[in-house]
Design an enzyme around this catalytic site. Sequence first.
Site, PDB file in Angstrom:
ATOM      1  N   GLY A  10       0.813  -1.294   0.010  1.00 46.98           N
ATOM      2  CA  GLY A  10      -0.172  -0.055   0.206  1.00 46.98           C
ATOM      3  C   GLY A  10       0.904   1.276   0.205  1.00 46.98           C
ATOM      4  CG  LEU A  12       0.878   4.835   5.828  1.00 46.69           C
ATOM      5  CD1 LEU A  12       1.606   6.235   5.634  1.00 46.69           C
ATOM      6  CD2 LEU A  12      -0.031   4.756   6.982  1.00 46.69           C
ATOM      7  CG  ASP A  34      -4.731 -13.148   3.866  1.00 41.47           C
ATOM      8  OD1 ASP A  34      -5.378 -12.217   4.350  1.00 41.47           O
ATOM      9  OD2 ASP A  34      -5.148 -14.159   3.032  1.00 41.47           O
ATOM     10  CB  ALA A  58      -7.212  -0.869   5.654  1.00 42.31           C
ATOM     11  CB  THR A  60      -8.262   1.409   1.551  1.00 45.19           C
ATOM     12  OG1 THR A  60      -7.906   0.615   0.349  1.00 45.19           O
ATOM     13  CG2 THR A  60      -7.474   1.149   2.818  1.00 45.19           C
ATOM     14  CE1 TYR A 123     -11.310   1.901   5.249  1.00 48.40           C
ATOM     15  CE2 TYR A 123     -12.113   4.174   5.577  1.00 48.40           C
ATOM     16  CZ  TYR A 123     -11.257   3.304   5.412  1.00 48.40           C
ATOM     17  OH  TYR A 123     -10.039   3.599   5.579  1.00 48.40           O
ATOM     18  CE  LYS A 127      -9.255   2.032   9.221  1.00 45.41           C
ATOM     19  NZ  LYS A 127      -8.130   1.269   8.882  1.00 45.41           N
TER      20      LYS A 127
HETATM   21  N1  LIG Z   1      -6.300   6.231   1.609  1.00 46.23           N
HETATM   22  C1  LIG Z   1      -6.974   7.092   2.401  1.00 46.23           C
HETATM   23  O1  LIG Z   1      -7.457   8.338   2.122  1.00 46.23           O
HETATM   24  C2  LIG Z   1      -6.952   6.794   3.975  1.00 46.23           C
HETATM   25  C3  LIG Z   1      -7.739   7.886   4.652  1.00 46.23           C
HETATM   26  C4  LIG Z   1      -7.675   7.701   6.353  1.00 46.23           C
HETATM   27  C5  LIG Z   1      -7.047   6.402   6.828  1.00 46.23           C
HETATM   28  N2  LIG Z   1      -6.821   5.529   5.754  1.00 46.23           N
HETATM   29  C6  LIG Z   1      -6.090   4.225   6.437  1.00 46.23           C
HETATM   30  O2  LIG Z   1      -4.744   4.475   6.291  1.00 46.23           O
HETATM   31  C7  LIG Z   1      -4.081   3.004   6.059  1.00 46.23           C
HETATM   32  C8  LIG Z   1      -3.285   2.969   4.913  1.00 46.23           C
HETATM   33  O3  LIG Z   1      -3.995   3.183   3.786  1.00 46.23           O
HETATM   34  P1  LIG Z   1      -3.466   3.277   2.224  1.00 46.23           P
HETATM   35  O4  LIG Z   1      -4.034   4.616   1.715  1.00 46.23           O
HETATM   36  O5  LIG Z   1      -1.944   3.169   2.309  1.00 46.23           O
HETATM   37  O6  LIG Z   1      -4.006   2.172   1.511  1.00 46.23           O
HETATM   38  P2  LIG Z   1      -3.836   1.140   0.364  1.00 46.23           P
HETATM   39  O7  LIG Z   1      -2.867   1.904  -0.245  1.00 46.23           O
HETATM   40  O8  LIG Z   1      -4.970   0.724  -0.271  1.00 46.23           O
HETATM   41  O9  LIG Z   1      -3.169   0.136   1.362  1.00 46.23           O
HETATM   42  C9  LIG Z   1      -3.854  -0.934   2.233  1.00 46.23           C
HETATM   43  C10 LIG Z   1      -3.186  -2.109   1.782  1.00 46.23           C
HETATM   44  O10 LIG Z   1      -4.045  -3.094   2.468  1.00 46.23           O
HETATM   45  C11 LIG Z   1      -3.681  -4.436   1.731  1.00 46.23           C
HETATM   46  N3  LIG Z   1      -4.771  -5.165   2.141  1.00 46.23           N
HETATM   47  C12 LIG Z   1      -5.832  -5.528   1.760  1.00 46.23           C
HETATM   48  N4  LIG Z   1      -6.387  -6.771   2.190  1.00 46.23           N
HETATM   49  C13 LIG Z   1      -5.540  -7.316   2.933  1.00 46.23           C
HETATM   50  C14 LIG Z   1      -5.492  -8.335   3.780  1.00 46.23           C
HETATM   51  N5  LIG Z   1      -6.425  -9.271   3.966  1.00 46.23           N
HETATM   52  N6  LIG Z   1      -3.919  -8.886   4.273  1.00 46.23           N
HETATM   53  C15 LIG Z   1      -3.113  -7.879   4.151  1.00 46.23           C
HETATM   54  N7  LIG Z   1      -3.080  -6.731   3.603  1.00 46.23           N
HETATM   55  C16 LIG Z   1      -4.243  -6.402   3.049  1.00 46.23           C
HETATM   56  C17 LIG Z   1      -3.909  -3.958   0.417  1.00 46.23           C
HETATM   57  O11 LIG Z   1      -3.653  -4.651  -0.715  1.00 46.23           O
HETATM   58  P3  LIG Z   1      -4.166  -4.593  -2.167  1.00 46.23           P
HETATM   59  O12 LIG Z   1      -3.530  -3.544  -2.714  1.00 46.23           O
HETATM   60  O13 LIG Z   1      -3.672  -6.035  -2.682  1.00 46.23           O
HETATM   61  O14 LIG Z   1      -5.573  -4.647  -2.114  1.00 46.23           O
HETATM   62  C18 LIG Z   1      -3.188  -2.642   0.137  1.00 46.23           C
HETATM   63  O15 LIG Z   1      -1.992  -2.696  -0.256  1.00 46.23           O
HETATM   64  C19 LIG Z   1      -5.401   2.209   6.119  1.00 46.23           C
HETATM   65  O16 LIG Z   1      -5.624   1.462   7.561  1.00 46.23           O
HETATM   66  C20 LIG Z   1      -6.485   2.919   5.602  1.00 46.23           C
HETATM   67  O17 LIG Z   1      -7.645   2.484   6.315  1.00 46.23           O
HETATM   68  C21 LIG Z   1      -6.450   5.506   4.561  1.00 46.23           C
END
Ligand SMILES: NC(=O)c1ccc[n+]([C@@H]2O[C@H](COP(=O)([O-])OP(=O)(O)OC[C@H]3O[C@@H](n4cnc5c(N)ncnc54)[C@H](OP(=O)(O)O)[C@@H]3O)[C@@H](O)[C@H]2O)c1
Length: 286
Positions: A10, A12, A34, A58, A60, A123, A127
């Site tokens: 991901g 972050l 996983d 997550a 997401t 979501y 969360k």
């Molecule tokens: N993006 C935002 O705007 C935002 C805002 C507030 C909070 N957050 C939180 O910040 C954190 C990081 O978000 P991000 O933006 O970096 O999201 P991201 O780029 O979507 O990264 C999340 C990662 O989690 C992976 N994932 C999904 N299912 C999984 C599983 N069963 N086991 C292990 N990994 C799994 C995804 O893999 P795949 O790519 O293969 O699906 C993805 O690589 C998350 O907790 C999110 O809820 C995000």
Amino acid sequence: MRVVVTGGSGQLARAIRETWTGHEVLCPPEAELDLSSREAIRRVLHEVNPGVVINAGAFTQVDRCEAEEAVATLINGTAVAWLAETCDDLQAKLVQISTDYVFDGQGTRPYRETDPVNPQSVYGRTKFLGEQAALSACNHLVARTSWLYDAWGKNFFLTMVNAARQGRALRVVADQRGTPTSCRALARQLQTAIDEDWRGLVHATCAGETTWHGFAAEIFRQTGIEASLSPCTTADYPLPAPRPAYSVMDGAHRGELGTDRMPTWEHALVEVVAHHRQESLGTERP
Ligand SMILES: NC(=O)c1ccc[n+]([C@@H]2O[C@H](COP(=O)([O-])OP(=O)(O)OC[C@H]3O[C@@H](n4cnc5c(N)ncnc54)[C@H](OP(=O)(O)O)[C@@H]3O)[C@@H](O)[C@H]2O)c1
């Protein structure tokens, strides 16, 4: 310190890997760790024996969560309880990344950590379950953030840049207020939080606020990309998951816990634009 970051592919996780110094940072992707498997969580973390686990993995995709509540609950909620119990076994700290979607968006001033939550989407609800599970770990930090983006990954910044480059006319919502937060800025704040041993619940966004339309306008101003951009309302584009109309978060508690390193959102964008230019040059080279 050895640090495991879940959701290793991901945006972050990548920012943490690229910005942290002085720690051994391991970012296993889903194929190696996983979150839907308690056995995998226990096995991998016991093998690696980290001092800190950052749960950046997550489900997401907020609109898909509406239709796949069981999966969202498993990954965003139940898995965090498994991480918490395993962190306790290993005497490790659990850092849970959470979201502005725990709020209902009806606020009129920046949300504080002590304000009641009222998530409106699957979501947001799942969360929040994750937050509660993380709070049960002996040593925990829950960091709520919002509107994450970087020079790579799936995010609003790249969506805007790519769409404008294709010459598409862009209508962007101007009635949701929040704070864009670059993954790199958050990653550096998280390192400080670990180095200074922050605990509890903290809001961790960039400073300031804008709308999605305001964010898009600033992206085009800073990149110099010419775009056909106009405002629209949330009602113009109904989506399965409701978005908070107002989700600005108060950052004052960061200063009480230690060193507040979050820049303004406009300043954080400067760095991402520079990285994006470098990435584009890299891909354009013969
Ligand atoms: N993006 C935002 O705007 C935002 C805002 C507030 C909070 N957050 C939180 O910040 C954190 C990081 O978000 P991000 O933006 O970096 O999201 P991201 O780029 O979507 O990264 C999340 C990662 O989690 C992976 N994932 C999904 N299912 C999984 C599983 N069963 N086991 C292990 N990994 C799994 C995804 O893999 P795949 O790519 O293969 O699906 C993805 O690589 C998350 O907790 C999110 O809820 C995000």
